[in-house]
Scaffold this active site. Sequence first.
Site, mmCIF file in Angstrom:
data_model
loop_
_atom_site.group_PDB
_atom_site.id
_atom_site.type_symbol
_atom_site.label_atom_id
_atom_site.label_comp_id
_atom_site.label_asym_id
_atom_site.label_seq_id
_atom_site.Cartn_x
_atom_site.Cartn_y
_atom_site.Cartn_z
ATOM 1 N N LYS A 152 -3.430 9.647 0.925
ATOM 2 C CA LYS A 152 -2.603 9.725 -0.003
ATOM 3 C C LYS A 152 -2.176 9.051 -1.270
ATOM 4 O O LYS A 152 -3.364 8.086 -1.201
ATOM 5 C CB LYS A 152 -0.725 9.432 0.738
ATOM 6 C CG LYS A 152 -0.294 10.974 1.645
ATOM 7 C CD LYS A 152 1.644 10.514 1.960
ATOM 8 C CE LYS A 152 1.537 12.063 3.181
ATOM 9 N NZ LYS A 152 3.163 11.475 3.089
ATOM 10 N N HIS A 193 0.101 4.122 -4.545
ATOM 11 C CA HIS A 193 0.712 3.893 -5.194
ATOM 12 C C HIS A 193 1.305 2.259 -5.803
ATOM 13 O O HIS A 193 0.843 1.760 -5.884
ATOM 14 C CB HIS A 193 1.928 5.015 -5.439
ATOM 15 C CG HIS A 193 2.689 3.822 -3.984
ATOM 16 N ND1 HIS A 193 3.402 3.137 -4.586
ATOM 17 C CD2 HIS A 193 3.302 4.684 -3.045
ATOM 18 C CE1 HIS A 193 4.030 2.827 -2.722
ATOM 19 N NE2 HIS A 193 3.840 3.547 -2.259
ATOM 20 N N HIS A 250 1.871 0.240 -3.277
ATOM 21 C CA HIS A 250 0.650 -0.532 -2.257
ATOM 22 C C HIS A 250 -0.238 -1.705 -3.334
ATOM 23 O O HIS A 250 -0.216 -2.636 -2.518
ATOM 24 C CB HIS A 250 -0.020 0.170 -2.307
ATOM 25 C CG HIS A 250 0.547 1.763 -1.475
ATOM 26 N ND1 HIS A 250 0.604 2.986 -1.750
ATOM 27 C CD2 HIS A 250 1.507 1.705 -0.342
ATOM 28 C CE1 HIS A 250 1.528 3.794 -0.736
ATOM 29 N NE2 HIS A 250 1.565 2.579 0.202
#
Length: 618
Positions: free
Chosen positions: A154, A157, A160
């Site tokens: 994933k 983003h 993070h």
Amino acid sequence: MAAVDQLTINLQSLGLQDHTLLKEADVEHNPIDLYRSYIASELSKISGVDTSLIYPALETSISKDSADLNLPVPRLRAKGGKPQELAAKWAEEFPKDLVDVVANGIFLRFNFIGPSLTKLVLPMIWNQREEYGRNESAKGKVAVFDFSSPNIAKPFHAGHLRSTIIGSFLCNLHESQGWKVHRVNYLGDWGKQFGLLAIGFERYGNDKELEENPMRHLYDVYVKINADATAEEEKIQQEGAEAESKGVPYTPFATLHDKAREFFKQMEAGDEQSLKTWSRFRDLSIVKLKETYERLNIKYDEYDGESQVSLQLMDEMIDLLKKKNLVEQDNGALLIDLAKFDKKLGKAVVRKRDGATLYLTRDIGTAVKRYEKYKFDKSVYVVASQQDMYFAQLFKILELMGFEWAKKCVHINYGLIQGMSTRKGKAIFLDDIMEVAKEEMHKVMQKNQEKYSQIENPEEVADIVGKTAIRIQDSTGKRINNYAFDWSRMTSFEGDTGPYLQYAHSRLSSVQRNVDFTDEQMKNADLSLITEPEAYELVRLLGQYPDVLKSAFRFQETSTVVTYLFKLTHAVSKLYDILWVKGREENLQLARLALFGAAKQVLNNGMKLLGLTPLERM
């Protein structure tokens, strides 16, 4: 030099060889503590107030209009007059040999005498070098930091990114205060999506691309198979609607999501082939993540994850919750009604109707496992403020389960980054963000061809300055504040930016590089030749660095250190036109180099604490 010898020299430099140091004063690591000890002792004699009340009330501030130490008289709870009257009386009676004392309303303002402060601070920095600012106040204590925590397959983003920057700094900061720190990356590496990913890899996977860049390739595969699954769902809805309109029965086919659920069930049941596929995805992703984090000067002690919590441990946690009468049934699901203990906490589900455990159940198990492994004094989760309620629930549940260490669990939260994208579109992975920062810095550097041509390794320098730009933009404001991600602002050399900080460090390096003296000569310079008020201003700032780290630790704020470093660089910048080095008499050159060298050391220490690589040339 032995600590005892250095302490004797420090006391003698201030004429305090007969002064009895207070036990609170960490004079080996903090020059300001020597003044605190002296002021508290002298003020105690004058006021009759115990030193244990005076010492902690003496506060530093890097504010321009503030004194070196400030004391709010009401904090002392002294009798014998109003605070303003007592402040005026005590200021009049206080000895004036080491500090200037003035009363300002209810405050006592203490300013250190420049020459004696210089003789105390500069030798301490030159002797301690990279250790200056650090202390051992928490020696023997253990902290576990859980930060960054991306999901495999994933996007990495903005949340993070902030967790990575703030978490890595707080780890370094704790180590600077004597803590033993364990860095843990808790990966999103379990769940039905891995079933979908395994099916997707059979359809779209490429072994070579997986080896080269596993995070990106798995993400690409996941996007494609997810699109297929969505198209299937739409097809089933359409076919079902058509069958219904014709009045004929319709049995939907087994979808990709059905197959993914089945694959994940096999993983949970321990199926060897399913786990082999999953393990390959995870292991290759960790190898890539390690390379990426290394670029940011981050090394983890452990790559943990949802997958590492066994079903047995989660069953034990559920059993313990039942034993403590904390769970109740609701439509087949198990939940805890935390509102009974705190109305704000509401209800928390720990097992779904189909028997599946949730993220919360795994975090309960992880916390237990973590305490058993590390026996921590503090367990810190660096996660966005949107999860405030979640962590309040988790910590309350751990407390209700009877774990004494639950009170040692801490959630460090932060605000959001708004508009984090590249000029070409969305930034998907941390590597993307760093590569774009490098490219942007390279463009900025090339605008000055004269300077650019003198850089030996422009690609490497652009990479380091780009990473500095990212970290500093994130660290300038309070962590709880949201901020707008701004490429043009953060890559500028103008104003308080990461590139400016690197420029300031490289310029200080060039001052030392352009002369022919050894470190030993500078270290033993005649500091009485430093007499300029602007130089004393810089010495004051250098002396405050250990206190700045303590303040940053107290509030867990990166911005405290960043603000200080910019103030330090501004003070240095003023001095270049005042304290000329070249062409001056040798002893004067050495004294000024001792001051610039100490400033470079403190700037270097602060930058490394922030996780930066200070540049010698740029």
